[in-house]
Structure formats: structure tokens, C-alpha cells
Scaffold this motif. Structure first.
Motif, short mmCIF file in Angstrom:
data_model
loop_
_atom_site.label_atom_id
_atom_site.label_comp_id
_atom_site.label_asym_id
_atom_site.label_seq_id
_atom_site.Cartn_x
_atom_site.Cartn_y
_atom_site.Cartn_z
N ALA A 150 -21.62 -5.23 -0.13
CA ALA A 150 -22.91 -5.65 0.42
C ALA A 150 -22.62 -6.33 1.76
N GLU A 163 -2.85 1.07 -2.28
CA GLU A 163 -4.19 0.71 -2.77
C GLU A 163 -4.50 1.55 -4.00
N SER A 223 -14.31 -16.26 3.02
CA SER A 223 -13.33 -15.39 2.39
C SER A 223 -12.81 -14.27 3.31
N SER A 242 -7.90 -3.61 0.93
CA SER A 242 -9.24 -4.12 1.28
C SER A 242 -9.13 -4.81 2.65
N ASP A 284 -7.58 -13.28 -0.49
CA ASP A 284 -8.00 -13.88 -1.76
C ASP A 284 -6.83 -14.07 -2.71
C1 LIG Z 1 -14.77 -2.74 -2.94
C2 LIG Z 1 -15.00 -4.15 -2.45
C3 LIG Z 1 -16.26 -4.51 -1.95
C4 LIG Z 1 -16.47 -5.82 -1.48
N1 LIG Z 1 -17.70 -6.15 -0.96
C5 LIG Z 1 -17.90 -7.38 -0.44
C6 LIG Z 1 -19.14 -7.75 0.18
O1 LIG Z 1 -20.06 -6.97 0.23
N2 LIG Z 1 -19.28 -9.00 0.71
C7 LIG Z 1 -18.26 -9.90 0.67
O2 LIG Z 1 -18.41 -11.01 1.19
N3 LIG Z 1 -17.08 -9.59 0.09
C8 LIG Z 1 -16.88 -8.36 -0.47
N4 LIG Z 1 -15.67 -8.03 -1.05
C9 LIG Z 1 -14.66 -9.09 -1.18
C10 LIG Z 1 -13.94 -9.35 0.11
O3 LIG Z 1 -13.30 -8.19 0.58
C11 LIG Z 1 -12.94 -10.41 -0.13
O4 LIG Z 1 -13.49 -11.53 -0.76
C12 LIG Z 1 -12.28 -10.94 1.14
O5 LIG Z 1 -12.50 -10.15 2.25
C13 LIG Z 1 -10.80 -11.04 0.88
O6 LIG Z 1 -10.30 -9.73 0.81
P1 LIG Z 1 -8.95 -9.38 0.13
O7 LIG Z 1 -8.53 -8.11 0.79
O8 LIG Z 1 -8.03 -10.53 0.10
O9 LIG Z 1 -9.34 -9.12 -1.41
P2 LIG Z 1 -10.17 -7.97 -2.07
O10 LIG Z 1 -11.27 -7.56 -1.19
O11 LIG Z 1 -10.49 -8.41 -3.44
O12 LIG Z 1 -9.14 -6.74 -2.15
C14 LIG Z 1 -8.03 -6.64 -3.01
C15 LIG Z 1 -7.60 -5.18 -2.98
O13 LIG Z 1 -6.39 -5.04 -3.72
C16 LIG Z 1 -6.47 -3.87 -4.52
N5 LIG Z 1 -5.55 -4.04 -5.64
C17 LIG Z 1 -5.59 -5.00 -6.60
N6 LIG Z 1 -4.59 -4.84 -7.48
C18 LIG Z 1 -3.89 -3.76 -7.05
C19 LIG Z 1 -2.73 -3.09 -7.54
N7 LIG Z 1 -2.09 -3.48 -8.66
N8 LIG Z 1 -2.28 -2.00 -6.86
C20 LIG Z 1 -2.91 -1.58 -5.73
N9 LIG Z 1 -4.01 -2.16 -5.23
C21 LIG Z 1 -4.49 -3.24 -5.88
C22 LIG Z 1 -7.94 -3.82 -4.92
O14 LIG Z 1 -8.33 -2.54 -5.35
C23 LIG Z 1 -8.62 -4.25 -3.63
O15 LIG Z 1 -8.88 -3.18 -2.78
C24 LIG Z 1 -15.43 -6.75 -1.55
C25 LIG Z 1 -14.18 -6.39 -2.05
C26 LIG Z 1 -13.95 -5.11 -2.50
C27 LIG Z 1 -12.58 -4.71 -3.03
#
Ligand SMILES: Cc1cc2nc3c(=O)[nH]c(=O)nc-3n(C[C@H](O)[C@H](O)[C@H](O)COP(=O)(O)OP(=O)(O)OC[C@H]3O[C@@H](n4cnc5c(N)ncnc54)[C@H](O)[C@@H]3O)c2cc1C
Length: 421
Positions: free
Chosen positions: A50, A37, A329, A16, A317
Motif C-alpha cells: 500500500a 529473494e 521503516s 524488498s 527491518d
Molecule cells: C511485499 C511487501 C509489501 C510491503 N508493503 C508495504 C507498504 O505498502 N507500506 C509500507 O510502509 N511498508 C510495506 N512493506 C514493508 C516495508 O518494505 C518494510 O517495512 C521496510 O521497507 C523495511 O524493508 P525490509 O526490506 O527491511 O523488510 P521487508 O520489506 O519485510 O522485506 C524482507 C524481504 O526478505 C524476504 N525474505 C525473508 N526471508 C527470506 C528467506 N529465508 N529467503 C529469501 N528471502 C527472504 C521477504 O520475502 C521480503 O521480500 C512491505 C513489505 C513487503 C515484503
């Protein structure tokens, strides 16, 4: 110096925003990266996610990572104003609490931001449909072996790297191996949210009426406090209106690790009926015409004191589950990635623990303060009790109380750590 070092390799779990940002930052630092992923394909189109607010620091950090930096401008709308207001449910009127005319955020769709980051990487960097299963650290702590399941074939593969980056989101399985007792904390409310796409009807009467009621839409992030929770409203490019309504409720029982759930028609109808008692009709009509609104349970967790163990590091996150009220975030994910990249570049793989120590020392304090600020701001705007203050009352609130609602009050607002300068 950099050229004499061997090329180090990082395995990043999660593709992500944090994961793909980290891939960019580490490649820029001279590392090889592979991203695992579990989702089977890249999230093309705008069915996923969104709106989000990108701050000016994130915008600058992303520019050198992406192949077409101009796309950032094309795909975003400047939000130059933060407008905090309140709605009187009975009189159906709104009034301004405070306004920040130097807001300087960009409104973007999550899927657009993800797409430009992802498409600027070589296609072989992200392995879609790869579920992280487990990892083991070598006895000398110099390498880490990661097992992943290829979901299409059920085959298990192993990848060895110098560093494992946990970018697997707020439910992080990797964080759980180090901190099995660390729990997410339910905020006391959920967010109904959606995007009204009026591109097929640019003269939409609903949107014309909305823009009369919220006249600075298109350049403004509206925060609106009602009798039942608070709402957010801003415009996205391509004729879309992004809205969120936070409602106090008991913790929902979503399946598995999900914080989002599909909602039934019945749930939507009940939400719309409730909305009529809280918001002005112009806003309710936008909600009513939105296809597939969805529900997010809002969680954060108590801030962590540690962000790395040996050669495993947390970002995004996974490192700091945070409630959304500081607009942080996504911005924190990008900043984590950039800081980690610079620390690795500075120390090299030979001094990995110094690099991770520096990353942790820069990010842990900021994350703690921002998580706690967002938690507090959420409770104030939801009018939930806090031990050291009365409930916020928009009718009687004085100027100081209203100004305290501004996002720029968050500690380290738009702060750039010196390692990035
Ligand atoms: C599909 C999606 C849509 C989002 N839409 C919005 C939005 O519209 N507005 C907003 O403010 N925030 C949104 N978010 C959240 C936002 O991306 C996060 O809050 C912030 O950007 C932190 O991102 P992150 O990459 O740390 O975590 P996240 O965005 O939660 O991503 C974690 C990623 O790790 C992957 N993952 C988890 N466990 C495993 C595993 N065991 N093996 C492989 N992969 C794994 C998940 O599939 C995910 O893609 C969305 C997140 C996702 C996944």
C-alpha cells in the motif's frame, strides 16, 4: 586506491526495499552483489502493499541509484503538510490538534518504489524464488558460504561471498542465529488498511465528499485520533486514497511468520460496523468502497546493541523492527543501505570489520532512539497507558501536548550522517 583492491562480493538475503537498496549502494561502492529473494517473481503491479512516506533524505539517496530519477517525481505526490486532528465519534466532527506546514515527505505506493529500485538493477542481480536456508562462516572469518533452495526445482545451491547482508525483514532467520532469544514485541494493536482506487470513476462522489471533509488531501498526511485508535489518510498518484486504522486488540494468531493476514468478508463487515461508531461517514464510505482491505499486526522489538557478527550484517527491518508511527521503516532501510555502502567503500574488503564497526556505530544509536520514539508515539495515539504520563485526551490536550505529536520530533529527524555528505 579503490582500483587496486580486488572486487569483493556480498550475498544479500531479501529483495524488498532494504535488499534492493543495499544492492545499489554496494554496487556503487564497487562490490559484486547477488540478492536472494524467496518470492517467486518481482512484485509487479499494485496488488502488493500500500502507501508509504518517503522522506527527503531517502529521496536524495535514491536519485543516483535509479536509471530514471524523474520517475520518483512522476510516481509520488508531495506531502507538504502533516495535519494532526481528532474526531468526535458522537458528533461526527473533526478538529485540528496541530499542523506542520514544512513536512516535506513524498507519498508513494510501495510497489512503485520497489519497481523503480529493482528495475534499475541488472536483471541477474536478484535471484527470485531462492529461499535462504543457512550460512557458515569460514574459520579465518574471511568468507561466508550461503545455502539457498531454488524453489522451482527444489535444488540447493551454495554461494560464497565476503559478506552476508541480512535484509530478510522483521522475522529475520539470520538475526535469529545470533540472537535466538530476541523476540518481536506485539504493540497491542493491529492496522486495518487499504487503498481505494477511484481511477475508473474520477468524479467519485465518495472521494469528492472525502475531500470536503479533509480539504488538504493531495498534499497532506492526515493523522486522526478517534475514540477507538487512530487513523491515517493520504492520497497516492493515479487517483488512489491510502488509509490505515489502528485498533487496539489482543495479539492475533497469524500463520507462520506473517504479520499480515487475508481477511474474511465477515471480519471486514465487523470492522466497517465498528468504523461507523468512530469515524465520520465520509471516511467510512472510503473504507467501504475499498477492495480487499487487509490487516497488519503491529510489532517492533527492543533495540539491538549489535548489528554485525564477523562478516554478517543486519539492515532494514531485520536490524530494527519498528512500529510505523515515526514514518521510518522504509526510510531507515534506505539509510542503512547507503551508510553500509559508504563504509564498505571507505574501508574496502580488506578492512571489513572496520567498515562494519563504523556502520554499526552510526546506525545503532539512531535506530534505538527511533524505535523507542515510535513505540511511545503509537501508545500515545492509541491511548494506551505509559508509566510516565496520563492518557492523551484530544479534548483537553494543550498546544504543547499536541505539538509533541508531530513526526519531526523523532530523534535524528532527516539527519544525514557525515559519511554521506
Ligand atoms: C511485499 C511487501 C509489501 C510491503 N508493503 C508495504 C507498504 O505498502 N507500506 C509500507 O510502509 N511498508 C510495506 N512493506 C514493508 C516495508 O518494505 C518494510 O517495512 C521496510 O521497507 C523495511 O524493508 P525490509 O526490506 O527491511 O523488510 P521487508 O520489506 O519485510 O522485506 C524482507 C524481504 O526478505 C524476504 N525474505 C525473508 N526471508 C527470506 C528467506 N529465508 N529467503 C529469501 N528471502 C527472504 C521477504 O520475502 C521480503 O521480500 C512491505 C513489505 C513487503 C515484503
Amino acid at each position: 586506491m579503490k582500483n587496486s583492491r580486488r572486487k569483493a562480493k556480498a550475498v544479500i538475503v531479501g529483495g524488498s526495499i532494504a535488499g534492493v537498496s543495499c544492492a545499489h549502494a554496494l554496487i556503487a561502492a564497487g562490490w559484486d552483489v547477488v540478492v536472494l529473494e524467496k518470492t517467486s517473481t518481482p512484485p509487479e503491479g499494485c496488488a502488493t502493499g500500500a502507501g508509504l512516506g518517503l522522506d527527503s533524505v531517502s529521496e536524495k539517496l535514491i536519485q543516483p541509484w535509479i536509471t530514471q530519477p524523474e520517475l520518483l517525481q512522476v510516481l509520488s505526490l508531495p506531502m507538504t503538510i502533516e495535519h494532526e486532528q481528532a474526531t468526535d465519534a458522537d458528533k461526527k466532527i473533526t478538529w485540528t490538534l496541530t499542523r506542520d506546514d514544512n513536512f516535506n515527505y513524498k507519498a508513494m505506493h510501495w510497489a512503485d518504489l520497489h519497481r523503480i529500485l529493482y528495475h534499475s538493477l541488472s536483471p541477474e542481480v536478484v535471484l527470485w524464488g531462492h529461499l535462504f536456508v543457512s550460512f557458515s562462516i569460514s574459520d579465518d572469518k574471511r568468507s561466508v558460504k550461503v545455502q539457498a533452495k531454488v524453489l522451482q526445482t527444489d535444488e540447493t545451491i551454495e554461494i560464497v561471498g565476503d559478506l552476508l547482508v541480512s535484509a530478510d525483514g522483521c522475522h529475520s532467520a539470520i538475526r535469529k542465529t545470533f540472537l535466538p532469544d530476541h523476540k518481536l514485541r506485539y504493540s497491542g494493536y493491529c492496522a486495518w488498511r487499504g487503498v481505494l482506487d477511484y481511477s475508473d470513476n474520477p468524479q467519485s462522489e465518495t472521494v469528492v465528499a472525502l475531500k470536503k471533509a479533509y480539504p488538504d488531501l493531495g498534499k497532506t498526511n492526515y493523522f486522526d485520533i478517534g475514540s477507538d485508535g487512530h487513523a491515517i489518510l493520504y492520497e497516492l498518484i493515479n487517483k488512489r486514497i491510502n488509509w490505515i486504522w489502528y485498533r487496539n486488540q489482543t495479539e492475533p494468531d497469524f500463520k507462520g511468520n506473517s504479520v499480515t493476514t487475508k481477511v474474511s468478508k465477515d471480519m471486514i463487515e465487523k470492522m466497517l460496523t465498528a468504523a461507523e461508531k468512530v469515524w465520520i461517514p465520509e471516511f467510512v464510505k472510503v473504507m467501504r468502497e475499498t477492495k480487499e482491505p487487509f490487516l497488519n499486526a503491529i510489532y517492533d522489538s527492543d533495540p539491538l546493541e549489535q548489528l554485525y557478527w564477523d562478516n554478517v550484517v543486519l539492515i532494514g527491518d531485520a536490524a530494527h523492527p519498528i512500529s510505523p508511527h515515526g514514518g521510518r521503516s522504509t526510510n531507515m532501510s534506505i539509510l542503512d543501505a547507503a551508510v553500509l555502502g559508504k563504509c564498505l567503500e571507505k574501508w574496502g574488503v580488506e578492512k571489513l570489520s572496520s567498515a562494519l564497526q563504523e556502520y554499526q556505530s552510526i546506525r545503532v544509536v539512531v535506530a534505538r532512539e527511533q524505535v523507542l520514539f515510535s513505540r511511545r508515539m503509537g501508545r500515545i495515539k492509541q491511548r494506551l497507558p505509559l508509566p510516565d504520563r496520563e492518557l492523551f485526551d484530544p479534548v483537553t490536550a494543550d498546544q504543547k501536548e499536541c505539538e509533541a505529536l508531530r513526526l519531526r520530533n523523532i530523534p535524528y529527524f532527516c539527519d544525514v550522517p557525515s559519511i554521506l555528505i
